[in-house]
Motif scaffolding. Structure first.
Motif, PDB file in Angstrom:
ATOM      1  N   SER A   5      73.041  30.487  59.024  1.00 53.94           N
ATOM      2  CA  SER A   5      73.324  30.628  57.594  1.00 53.94           C
ATOM      3  C   SER A   5      72.691  31.905  57.064  1.00 53.94           C
ATOM      4  N   LEU A   6      73.512  32.884  56.722  1.00 59.46           N
ATOM      5  CA  LEU A   6      72.998  34.155  56.217  1.00 59.46           C
ATOM      6  C   LEU A   6      72.166  33.953  54.966  1.00 59.46           C
ATOM      7  N   TRP A   7      72.667  33.168  54.013  1.00 60.29           N
ATOM      8  CA  TRP A   7      71.954  32.977  52.747  1.00 60.29           C
ATOM      9  C   TRP A   7      70.604  32.299  52.966  1.00 60.29           C
ATOM     10  N   GLU A   8      70.584  31.224  53.753  1.00 56.87           N
ATOM     11  CA  GLU A   8      69.326  30.521  54.003  1.00 56.87           C
ATOM     12  C   GLU A   8      68.342  31.412  54.770  1.00 56.87           C
ATOM     13  N   TYR A   9      68.857  32.188  55.716  1.00 57.13           N
ATOM     14  CA  TYR A   9      67.976  33.074  56.471  1.00 57.13           C
ATOM     15  C   TYR A   9      67.376  34.128  55.558  1.00 57.13           C
ATOM     16  N   GLU A  10      68.199  34.774  54.740  1.00 56.95           N
ATOM     17  CA  GLU A  10      67.692  35.793  53.821  1.00 56.95           C
ATOM     18  C   GLU A  10      66.672  35.199  52.860  1.00 56.95           C
ATOM     19  N   LYS A  11      67.000  34.081  52.262  1.00 53.45           N
ATOM     20  CA  LYS A  11      66.108  33.461  51.276  1.00 53.45           C
ATOM     21  C   LYS A  11      64.759  33.122  51.894  1.00 53.45           C
ATOM     22  N   ASN A  12      64.773  32.506  53.072  1.00 50.25           N
ATOM     23  CA  ASN A  12      63.509  32.087  53.681  1.00 50.25           C
ATOM     24  C   ASN A  12      62.738  33.250  54.276  1.00 50.25           C
ATOM     25  N   THR A  13      63.429  34.306  54.672  1.00 50.75           N
ATOM     26  CA  THR A  13      62.721  35.517  55.081  1.00 50.75           C
ATOM     27  C   THR A  13      62.008  36.135  53.891  1.00 50.75           C
ATOM     28  N   VAL A  14      62.665  36.150  52.749  1.00 53.84           N
ATOM     29  CA  VAL A  14      62.024  36.644  51.527  1.00 53.84           C
ATOM     30  C   VAL A  14      60.805  35.791  51.194  1.00 53.84           C
TER      31      VAL A  14
ATOM     32  N   SER B 210      72.819  43.225  54.634  1.00 51.34           N
ATOM     33  CA  SER B 210      72.845  43.574  53.210  1.00 51.34           C
ATOM     34  C   SER B 210      71.766  44.612  52.911  1.00 51.34           C
ATOM     35  N   GLU B 211      72.186  45.760  52.406  1.00 50.10           N
ATOM     36  CA  GLU B 211      71.222  46.781  52.004  1.00 50.10           C
ATOM     37  C   GLU B 211      70.366  46.294  50.839  1.00 50.10           C
ATOM     38  N   ASN B 212      70.938  45.483  49.969  1.00 49.83           N
ATOM     39  CA  ASN B 212      70.171  44.948  48.842  1.00 49.83           C
ATOM     40  C   ASN B 212      69.044  44.037  49.320  1.00 49.83           C
ATOM     41  N   PHE B 213      69.324  43.250  50.354  1.00 54.59           N
ATOM     42  CA  PHE B 213      68.282  42.401  50.937  1.00 54.59           C
ATOM     43  C   PHE B 213      67.144  43.257  51.486  1.00 54.59           C
ATOM     44  N   LEU B 214      67.481  44.289  52.235  1.00 56.45           N
ATOM     45  CA  LEU B 214      66.459  45.160  52.812  1.00 56.45           C
ATOM     46  C   LEU B 214      65.662  45.871  51.725  1.00 56.45           C
ATOM     47  N   GLN B 215      66.326  46.257  50.643  1.00 58.54           N
ATOM     48  CA  GLN B 215      65.622  46.888  49.529  1.00 58.54           C
ATOM     49  C   GLN B 215      64.653  45.907  48.869  1.00 58.54           C
ATOM     50  N   SER B 216      65.042  44.634  48.792  1.00 59.58           N
ATOM     51  CA  SER B 216      64.151  43.624  48.217  1.00 59.58           C
ATOM     52  C   SER B 216      62.919  43.423  49.080  1.00 59.58           C
ATOM     53  N   VAL B 217      63.109  43.383  50.399  1.00 61.42           N
ATOM     54  CA  VAL B 217      61.973  43.268  51.325  1.00 61.42           C
ATOM     55  C   VAL B 217      61.032  44.453  51.150  1.00 61.42           C
ATOM     56  N   GLU B 218      61.605  45.640  51.077  1.00 63.06           N
ATOM     57  CA  GLU B 218      60.802  46.853  50.908  1.00 63.06           C
ATOM     58  C   GLU B 218      60.012  46.814  49.601  1.00 63.06           C
ATOM     59  N   LEU B 219      60.648  46.354  48.540  1.00 68.70           N
ATOM     60  CA  LEU B 219      59.986  46.280  47.233  1.00 68.70           C
ATOM     61  C   LEU B 219      58.829  45.287  47.262  1.00 68.70           C
TER      62      LEU B 219
ATOM     63  N   THR C 169      54.648  38.842  33.064  1.00 68.89           N
ATOM     64  CA  THR C 169      55.689  37.993  33.620  1.00 68.89           C
ATOM     65  C   THR C 169      57.025  38.701  33.477  1.00 68.89           C
ATOM     66  N   TYR C 170      57.818  38.677  34.535  1.00 69.07           N
ATOM     67  CA  TYR C 170      59.085  39.401  34.559  1.00 69.07           C
ATOM     68  C   TYR C 170      60.256  38.430  34.409  1.00 69.07           C
ATOM     69  N   PRO C 171      61.396  38.921  33.967  1.00 71.97           N
ATOM     70  CA  PRO C 171      62.588  38.066  33.867  1.00 71.97           C
ATOM     71  C   PRO C 171      63.025  37.556  35.239  1.00 71.97           C
ATOM     72  N   LEU C 172      63.674  36.402  35.250  1.00 77.28           N
ATOM     73  CA  LEU C 172      64.231  35.897  36.493  1.00 77.28           C
ATOM     74  C   LEU C 172      65.241  36.895  37.050  1.00 77.28           C
ATOM     75  N   THR C 173      65.162  37.120  38.369  1.00 76.77           N
ATOM     76  CA  THR C 173      66.017  38.115  39.010  1.00 76.77           C
ATOM     77  C   THR C 173      66.503  37.579  40.354  1.00 76.77           C
ATOM     78  N   HIS C 174      67.741  37.854  40.682  1.00 81.07           N
ATOM     79  CA  HIS C 174      68.299  37.448  41.965  1.00 81.07           C
ATOM     80  C   HIS C 174      67.534  38.126  43.099  1.00 81.07           C
ATOM     81  N   TYR C 175      67.345  37.397  44.183  1.00 77.54           N
ATOM     82  CA  TYR C 175      66.531  37.953  45.282  1.00 77.54           C
ATOM     83  C   TYR C 175      67.143  39.212  45.886  1.00 77.54           C
ATOM     84  N   LEU C 176      68.422  39.449  45.674  1.00 78.29           N
ATOM     85  CA  LEU C 176      69.049  40.673  46.175  1.00 78.29           C
ATOM     86  C   LEU C 176      68.984  41.826  45.181  1.00 78.29           C
ATOM     87  N   ARG C 177      68.336  41.583  44.038  1.00 79.57           N
ATOM     88  CA  ARG C 177      68.270  42.634  43.016  1.00 79.57           C
ATOM     89  C   ARG C 177      66.832  42.929  42.588  1.00 79.57           C
TER      90      ARG C 177
END
Length: 207
Positions: free
Chosen positions: A71-80, A120-129, A194-202
């Motif tokens: 599952s791409l979504w579950e893998y990305e989410k749990n890696t984050v 997903s480049e957005n996923f990798l950018q989130s990890v980097e951030l 405190t920051y606004p809620l944001t999608h993990y890919l953003r």
């Protein structure tokens, strides 16, 4: 204990040594169950170039892969979740950059091996951030950065599906609240920001 060093000058001036992989694993095995909990928080206050943190991430991602490799979504989410639960401080700037890069490159290698063309480049950018906010240059004893300002860590939490809440706390707040004997197990209730809620890919929007 076997150690490594970059230069005699750094050992003399900063007390810098690096723990070998065998000793790292022996020490982490003492808390083996925690290292295999994807959301278990760890803080390394003298992280060097990441010998402890890279092994913690390796163990966490083994668990993530075993559970969510289809599952791409579950893998990305749990890696984050795994990435946002580790923290490091080091007084040497080059160590901090090397530590972040080692962690990022390991995450990327594991991610690419599983999902190849779905990266997903957005996923990798989130990890980097996240790594840029969790692995910081400073002095854990003075609780300040090398420029003299307080060390500030981000707490990241999934709160609604794919949405993440970020709250910032000073390191001094955390160790004072938790009697200086915690691995950031409990964040306090009065964040600096405190920051606004944001999608993990953003998450790059937090910059």
């Amino acid at each position: 204990m076997n150690t490594q060093l970059k230069s005699k000058e750094r050992v003399r001036d900063k007390g810098e040594v690096f723990t070998n992989e065998r000793e790292v694993n022996a020490m982490l095995d003492l808390v083996k169950q925690e290292t295999e909990r994807v959301d278990s928080r760890f803080l390394e206050p003298a992280c060097g170039n990441g010998n402890f943190l890279i092994e913690i991430i390796r163990r966490k991602l083994e668990v993530v892969k075993s559970r969510y490799k289809y599952s791409l979504w579950e893998y990305e989410k749990n890696t984050v979740i795994a990435i946002m639960s580790i923290y490091g401080i080091d007084i040497m700037e080059d160590n901090v950059f090397e530590c972040r890069n080692r962690l990022f490159n390991y995450v990327f290698k594991e991610y690419k091996a599983l999902f190849k063309t779905k990266i997903s480049e957005n996923f990798l950018q989130s990890v980097e951030l996240i790594l840029s906010k969790n692995i910081l240059c400073g002095d854990a004893l003075t609780m300040k950065t090398n420029s003299g300002v307080p060390i500030v860590f981000a707490e990241w939490s999934f709160v609604k599906g794919s949405l993440i809440q970020r709250r910032d706390f000073s390191y001094e707040q955390l160790v004072t609240q938790n009697d200086k004997d915690t691995l950031l197990s409990e964040f306090i209730e009065k964040p600096i920001k405190t920051y606004p809620l944001t999608h993990y890919l953003r998450l790059k929007e937090y910059e």
